[in-house]
Structure formats: C-alpha cells, structure tokens
Design a protein around this motif. Structure first.
Motif: not given
Length: 451
Positions: A108-109, A124-126, A131-136
């Motif tokens: 979000s930042m 594992q972090l990827k 899973r959280l839908g984080i793409k930045t």
C-alpha cells in the motif's frame, strides 16, 4: 586475552558476576545467560571526537516528517503516520498477524521498502505475498541474519522504509553470543537505531514474546525504540487490536482494530459496530460501555453472569477487566446497595477481546452485575460510563461530550453518566439523546427501573 564472564538476565538485563538460579533484579528463575565482559561492555576509545551541535531554531521541520502507511488504523496508532527516522517495535503472540500487517503495508505504500527476513526464505516470502495479493516494484527482499550486512544494504540502497523480521534472528558477527541472546538483541537494536537516526529512515522491528506474554529480550529493548506496538487478541478469533504501549510521537492510548481474513488483515473503521454485533436482546447481565481509546470513543458490550456457587469459596473470573477492580466493585455493591454476592460465582466478560482499563468502565460493570443478580434485562438502547468510589458515589470522567456523541451516533436513546459530568456538556448543543445524571449507585438503578 581472556575475557571475564558475566551472567545477564534475559528478562531485565541485570548483570551478575556468577550464575544464580534467581535473578537479583526481577526475581525470575532460570533466566541468566552467560556472556563475556567484552560483549557486555564494548571497549571505549581514549580519544574523543566532538559531535556536531546545532541550535534548536536552526533545525528545519517544514518538510513532511510523517509517511502514510496506506493503512488508516496503523496511522492512527502511530499518531498520524510513520515518522522519518523512527524505530518501531511490533510485538505480539505467534501467528497474531505481525508479519502479515507489515507485508501488507509494503503493497500500500508508494515508497521504496527493504524487507529483511531472517525467519523465511525469499521463496516463502514470495508465496505469502502472492497469497495476500501484494504486487509492487518498490519492495526489496533481503534474506539474512547478519545485521551488519543488512545495515550495509540499507546504506547502499537507501530505502524509504526498512522492515526487520525479526530482531531475535539477527546477530552481529563481532559479538560471540548466540542469536536471540540479551547482548545480540540489544546491540543489533542499537545498530539499527543509529542507522535510522543518521539516515532518517524509519525502521519496523518485529519482536517475539516470551511465555508470560511480555516482549522477549532485555527490558532495555523497549527503552531504545521510539514506539512499541503490541498486537492483542485471541488467535482463534478473527479480530485483532493493535495498541501503542509506548509512542514518542503520539498518544499511547490509541488502538487500531483489524479483522483477520483469508487474504490478510482488513481495517475495521467502526469498532463500536463490530463490538456490538450479535448482542442478544432481553438477556440479563448485559450492559453497554462507552470507553475512550485515545481520542476515539468506542462502545463495548459488557457481560456478567451471576450464579449460585457450588463451592465454599465463590469463584471470581474476569476477562478483559482488572480482577482486583472487579472485587472492589463487588464490595461497594454489597455495602452501599445491599446486593449480596457472597454465595454467588461471578463471571465478567468483555466481548471482542477488548480490555477496559480506564475507571469509566466501573459503572457498566456494576450495572451488568446488578442486572445479573436481579435477573433484570437492561434496555438495549441504554449506554453508561462513570467511575465508582468506595462510598458508592459515581464520579466524573473525561471526554463526556465525545462519549455522548458516539452513543447517539450508534442509535442509543439513553445515556447514563455521572451527575458531576453534566457540566462538561454544552447546553446549547442538541445531542439527540436522553442524558441522565446519577450521583450514586442507587440513583442509577432507580433510573434504569424508570426507563
């Protein structure tokens, strides 16, 4: 050169010349850890270089010193946003959502973020980010437990925000102690603090908790950092409460409310509605409290169960409310109102995992106990708040107008407050709710009967 051995308490950091079963500082048992004198007290050079000195009026604060985390609840707890150059410690029970929250703010930042993990691999972090839908494109990943190497990466890449997950996995190669030891945690935190202040880079540090629920490591860890955030809540429940235990840049009474879902933590902008959802109607032993969490008024459901005891010594159980305070209120009710709880078991519960720490919760607890022992349901559109004295009097509390407005906003028709708090209300303002002032407990019970 042979180093002298010391024994340092893992709970409070107290130093001992020899091993003892009990710490002389905090009186805890089996908490001493071996360390060398060189690790505990690094050598100090003989020649000193004076640091730069500036006048207070010459320091420019016109630039924006806070960063928007993209999460309103987190911004609220931090005091309006993430302060540049601050060191923030985030702690809580395992699986409560610490890593999830910080990984979500990475998405979000808009600033460049360095996420240093010593507990997970990059893959594992990827997987967790997907899973959280984080793409930045602004997120940098560093998988390492070498604190010195991470600091070098910070200086080289100069990110806007740094996340350390977790401080107990980090170690400095110059110190011989194991990872997670008192010395390693203290010195790694000191090193990260120096980078945060010199480069004005805010750093989030995730910290573990011990078996007693306190933050693991030396107590000095909480003194070093600027802000201490603590995740509260039962892992079996979906709601989480983020509370500021210490904050140099804002109030320590603010809380943020989140709901854990399958795709991470979601903000709860209206905690009162969440805490009151599912409230039964026509059931005795239930009252509604309007409490203040920082600058935010929150309505919470108080439940009291009073039943005949089958034991010689009646049970007293309190969940979310101070046990000693409960015993005090019971004694006042028996002495000043004639209600007898001596042969009854008493159970108090605050719904939603909220903790009511302020004295204003006394009146709602007393009303729930009165309703429980008399088996008289309280009208569902009545909210109360106030402090109870030993004489049975109801004493004034702060932020009365804000509490009354919140009761009105949530659709309550009546609000019972301390009579002395009526003077805090603006007579020219129409609060849109019936306000009853009670000077003592008998007056409050009589007002409930007349509603």
């Amino acid at each position: 050169m042979k180093h002298k051995t010391l024994y340092i308490c893992t709970e409070c950091g107290h130093e001992h010349p020899k091993w003892n079963g009990q710490c002389a500082g905090c009186k805890s048992w089996n908490v001493l850890e071996e360390a060398t004198l060189g690790d505990a007290h690094p050598s100090v050079p003989n020649n000193y270089t004076p640091v730069s000195v500036r006048k207070l009026d010459d320091i420019n604060c016109d630039d924006d010193v806070r960063l928007d985390t993209g999460t309103g609840e987190l911004n609220r707890v931090l005091g309006g946003g993430l302060v540049k150059g601050s060191l923030v410690l985030l702690s809580g029970e395992p699986g409560i959502g610490k890593s999830t929250l910080l990984l979500q703010i990475c998405g979000s930042m808009k600033q460049k973020i360095l996420y240093a993990t010593g507990e997970e691999s990059e893959r594992q972090l990827k997987i967790r980010a997907d899973r959280l839908g984080i793409k930045t494109p602004n997120l940098l990943i560093a998988q390492s437990t070498d604190c010195s190497g991470i600091i070098a990466a910070i200086i080289q890449n100069l990110p806007d925000v740094v996340i350390i997950d977790s401080i107990q996995t980090m170690r400095l190669s110059s110190i011989t102690s194991a990872q997670g030891s008192v010395t390693q945690v203290r010195e790694c935190t000191n090193a990260l603090m120096a980078v945060a202040k010199n480069k004005e880079i805010p750093i989030f540090v995730i910290g573990h908790v011990n078996k007693d629920g306190g933050i693991a490591g030396p107590k000095v860890l909480e003194h070093i950092v600027d802000t201490v955030l603590y995740f509260e809540g039962d892992r079996q429940l979906s709601y989480r409460i983020l509370r500021a235990v210490k904050n140099r840049f804002g109030s320590t009474n603010e809380i943020g409310v989140f709901e854990m879902r399958d795709r991470g933590l979601h903000e709860v902008p209206n905690p009162s509605e969440m805490l009151l959802s599912g409230r039964p109607n026509g059931v005795s032993g239930i009252s509604v409290l309007c409490t203040m969490e920082g600058a935010r008024p929150i309505l919470a459901e108080i439940q009291a169960l009073v039943t005949k005891s089958g034991f010689t010594a009646p049970r007293r159980v309190s969940n979310g409310f101070d046990y000693n305070r409960l015993c005090l209120i019971l004694a006042v009710l028996e002495k000043r109102t004639g209600l007898f709880f001596g042969g009854c078991d008493v159970y108090i519960n605050i719904i939603g995992g909220l903790r009511a720490d302020e004295p204003a919760a006394d009146l709602a607890i007393a009303l729930a106990l009165y309703s429980g022992i008399t088996d008289t349901p309280i009208p569902e559109d009545v909210a109360v708040f106030g402090e109870i004295g030993l004489g049975g009097e109801i004493r004034s509390v702060s932020n009365t107008p804000e509490r009354v407005r919140e009761c009105m906003r949530m659709g309550f028709a009546t609000c019972i407050i301390p009579k002395a708090a009526l003077k805090q209300l603006d007579k020219s303002e129409n609060y849109g709710i019936k306000i009853i002032g009670a000077a003592n407990l008998p007056q409050m019970f009589k007002a409930i009967e007349n509603i």
